[in-house]
Scaffold this motif. Structure first.
Motif, PDB file in Angstrom:
ATOM      1  N   ARG A  54       0.835  -1.210   0.000  1.00 47.32           N
ATOM      2  CA  ARG A  54       0.000   0.000   0.000  1.00 47.32           C
ATOM      3  C   ARG A  54       0.871   1.263   0.000  1.00 47.32           C
ATOM      4  NH1 ARG A  54      -3.390  -2.617   4.107  1.00 47.32           N
ATOM      5  NH2 ARG A  54      -2.295  -1.307   5.589  1.00 47.32           N
ATOM      6  N   THR A  55       1.964   1.224   0.732  1.00 53.93           N
ATOM      7  CA  THR A  55       2.882   2.368   0.770  1.00 53.93           C
ATOM      8  C   THR A  55       3.562   2.560  -0.580  1.00 53.93           C
ATOM      9  OG1 THR A  55       3.252   1.946   3.123  1.00 53.93           O
ATOM     10  CG2 THR A  55       4.814   3.396   2.019  1.00 53.93           C
ATOM     11  N   ILE A  56       3.923   1.469  -1.238  1.00 53.36           N
ATOM     12  CA  ILE A  56       4.523   1.552  -2.573  1.00 53.36           C
ATOM     13  C   ILE A  56       3.533   2.173  -3.552  1.00 53.36           C
ATOM     14  CG2 ILE A  56       5.268   0.155  -4.554  1.00 53.36           C
ATOM     15  CD1 ILE A  56       6.574  -1.746  -2.447  1.00 53.36           C
ATOM     16  N   ILE A  57       2.283   1.735  -3.503  1.00 55.50           N
ATOM     17  CA  ILE A  57       1.255   2.289  -4.394  1.00 55.50           C
ATOM     18  C   ILE A  57       1.101   3.795  -4.155  1.00 55.50           C
ATOM     19  CG2 ILE A  57      -1.238   2.303  -4.865  1.00 55.50           C
ATOM     20  CD1 ILE A  57      -1.122  -0.783  -4.398  1.00 55.50           C
ATOM     21  N   ALA A  58       1.016   4.195  -2.901  1.00 57.74           N
ATOM     22  CA  ALA A  58       0.876   5.623  -2.577  1.00 57.74           C
ATOM     23  C   ALA A  58       2.094   6.419  -3.046  1.00 57.74           C
ATOM     24  CB  ALA A  58       0.666   5.799  -1.079  1.00 57.74           C
ATOM     25  N   ASP A  62       2.210   9.423  -5.723  1.00 55.63           N
ATOM     26  CA  ASP A  62       2.793  10.723  -5.374  1.00 55.63           C
ATOM     27  C   ASP A  62       3.831  11.160  -6.399  1.00 55.63           C
ATOM     28  OD1 ASP A  62       1.209  10.807  -3.120  1.00 55.63           O
ATOM     29  OD2 ASP A  62       2.830  10.246  -1.727  1.00 55.63           O
ATOM     30  N   LEU A  63       4.517  10.196  -7.007  1.00 52.58           N
ATOM     31  CA  LEU A  63       5.542  10.495  -8.010  1.00 52.58           C
ATOM     32  C   LEU A  63       4.948  10.680  -9.411  1.00 52.58           C
ATOM     33  CD1 LEU A  63       8.356   8.038  -6.839  1.00 52.58           C
ATOM     34  CD2 LEU A  63       8.332  10.539  -6.609  1.00 52.58           C
ATOM     35  N   GLY A  64       3.622  10.612  -9.529  1.00 55.27           N
ATOM     36  CA  GLY A  64       2.970  10.871 -10.809  1.00 55.27           C
ATOM     37  C   GLY A  64       2.694   9.636 -11.653  1.00 55.27           C
ATOM     38  N   PHE A  65       2.837   8.462 -11.066  1.00 55.12           N
ATOM     39  CA  PHE A  65       2.566   7.232 -11.797  1.00 55.12           C
ATOM     40  C   PHE A  65       1.088   6.867 -11.680  1.00 55.12           C
ATOM     41  CE2 PHE A  65       7.099   6.853 -11.257  1.00 55.12           C
ATOM     42  CZ  PHE A  65       7.526   6.163 -12.390  1.00 55.12           C
ATOM     43  N   ALA A  72      -1.398  -8.500  -4.482  1.00 56.69           N
ATOM     44  CA  ALA A  72      -0.904  -8.690  -3.113  1.00 56.69           C
ATOM     45  C   ALA A  72      -0.342 -10.089  -2.910  1.00 56.69           C
ATOM     46  CB  ALA A  72      -2.024  -8.424  -2.112  1.00 56.69           C
ATOM     47  N   ILE A  73      -0.894 -11.078  -3.592  1.00 55.84           N
ATOM     48  CA  ILE A  73      -0.408 -12.452  -3.427  1.00 55.84           C
ATOM     49  C   ILE A  73       1.002 -12.590  -3.987  1.00 55.84           C
ATOM     50  CG2 ILE A  73      -0.789 -14.866  -4.078  1.00 55.84           C
ATOM     51  CD1 ILE A  73      -3.827 -14.162  -4.045  1.00 55.84           C
ATOM     52  N   LEU A  74       1.212 -12.063  -5.197  1.00 53.60           N
ATOM     53  CA  LEU A  74       2.546 -12.116  -5.801  1.00 53.60           C
ATOM     54  C   LEU A  74       3.485 -11.066  -5.227  1.00 53.60           C
ATOM     55  CD1 LEU A  74       1.647 -12.649  -9.566  1.00 53.60           C
ATOM     56  CD2 LEU A  74       2.461 -14.352  -7.928  1.00 53.60           C
ATOM     57  N   GLY A  75       2.929 -10.018  -4.657  1.00 49.88           N
ATOM     58  CA  GLY A  75       3.748  -8.941  -4.105  1.00 49.88           C
ATOM     59  C   GLY A  75       4.298  -8.027  -5.180  1.00 49.88           C
ATOM     60  N   THR A  76       3.477  -7.723  -6.207  1.00 50.54           N
ATOM     61  CA  THR A  76       3.940  -6.878  -7.301  1.00 50.54           C
ATOM     62  C   THR A  76       3.012  -5.695  -7.522  1.00 50.54           C
ATOM     63  OG1 THR A  76       2.744  -8.139  -8.988  1.00 50.54           O
ATOM     64  CG2 THR A  76       5.010  -8.807  -8.525  1.00 50.54           C
ATOM     65  N   VAL A  77       3.613  -4.601  -7.979  1.00 45.13           N
ATOM     66  CA  VAL A  77       2.876  -3.407  -8.382  1.00 45.13           C
ATOM     67  C   VAL A  77       3.501  -2.923  -9.679  1.00 45.13           C
ATOM     68  CG1 VAL A  77       2.233  -1.040  -7.793  1.00 45.13           C
ATOM     69  CG2 VAL A  77       2.422  -2.753  -5.984  1.00 45.13           C
ATOM     70  N   SER A  78       2.670  -2.686 -10.691  1.00 40.30           N
ATOM     71  CA  SER A  78       3.134  -2.140 -11.968  1.00 40.30           C
ATOM     72  C   SER A  78       2.451  -0.806 -12.198  1.00 40.30           C
ATOM     73  CB  SER A  78       2.810  -3.088 -13.122  1.00 40.30           C
ATOM     74  OG  SER A  78       3.485  -4.300 -12.958  1.00 40.30           O
ATOM     75  N   ALA A  79       3.228   0.166 -12.663  1.00 38.91           N
ATOM     76  CA  ALA A  79       2.677   1.504 -12.883  1.00 38.91           C
ATOM     77  C   ALA A  79       3.350   2.150 -14.086  1.00 38.91           C
ATOM     78  CB  ALA A  79       2.883   2.359 -11.640  1.00 38.91           C
ATOM     79  N   THR A  80       2.664   3.146 -14.657  1.00 35.02           N
ATOM     80  CA  THR A  80       3.166   3.852 -15.839  1.00 35.02           C
ATOM     81  C   THR A  80       3.059   5.352 -15.600  1.00 35.02           C
ATOM     82  OG1 THR A  80       2.349   2.061 -17.229  1.00 35.02           O
ATOM     83  CG2 THR A  80       2.917   4.098 -18.338  1.00 35.02           C
ATOM     84  N   LYS A  81       4.046   6.066 -16.118  1.00 36.28           N
ATOM     85  CA  LYS A  81       4.050   7.524 -16.060  1.00 36.28           C
ATOM     86  C   LYS A  81       4.153   8.024 -17.495  1.00 36.28           C
ATOM     87  CE  LYS A  81       6.401  11.214 -13.552  1.00 36.28           C
ATOM     88  NZ  LYS A  81       7.520  11.481 -12.635  1.00 36.28           N
TER      89      LYS A  81
END
Length: 139
Positions: A54-58, A62-65, A72-81
């Motif tokens: 959750r902190t990584i997502i936030a 905040d960085l514009g992504f 949550a099961i795999l422990g991954t977050v993917s984002a695009t800017k």
């Protein structure tokens, strides 16, 4: 007949030389991959994987992504800017021992991997601040 033999010999030599170059490049990339992994990875003293995600997502927001996918099961977050370029980041979280979580970020600019330490440092500095604030329940 001699021309055919010479042609076969030349093709064989080119093949052997090409293989040697590829093998050397593979060996060279091993040390650079270790260096890149050290830039991409940080350990945090926590075992709360869900709170860390959750902190990584936030932090990414905040960085514009824009978050593309979170698991949550795999422990991954993917984002695009998208701001005059396509910057994509994938962050994975996994346990390290009994008291730590290992966070690894992988950044791509358009379709090329980013090897410059600066974007990773910016992400981890922001994440460390957010983890501190989350741990101390500061909003």
């Amino acid at each position: 007949m001699k021309k055919k033999t010479v042609l076969i010999l030349i093709v064989f030599l080119l093949f052997v030389i090409g293989c040697a170059t590829t093998q050397q490049q593979l060996l060279d990339s091993d040390s650079s991959q270790v260096q890149l992994r050290s830039i991409q990875t940080r350990a945090f003293t926590t075992t709360d994987k869900e709170k860390t995600l959750r902190t990584i997502i936030a932090t990414l927001q905040d960085l514009g992504f824009v978050i593309d996918k979170a698991d949550a099961i795999l422990g991954t977050v993917s984002a695009t800017k998208l701001k005059n370029y396509a910057l994509r980041i994938t962050v994975t979280v996994r346990p390290r021992g009994e008291t730590q979580l290992l966070v690894r970020a992988n950044v791509q600019y358009n379709v090329e991997p980013v090897t410059d330490p600066e974007p990773y440092q910016q992400f981890f500095i922001a994440l460390e601040k957010a983890m501190f604030l989350t741990a101390h329940q500061v909003d």
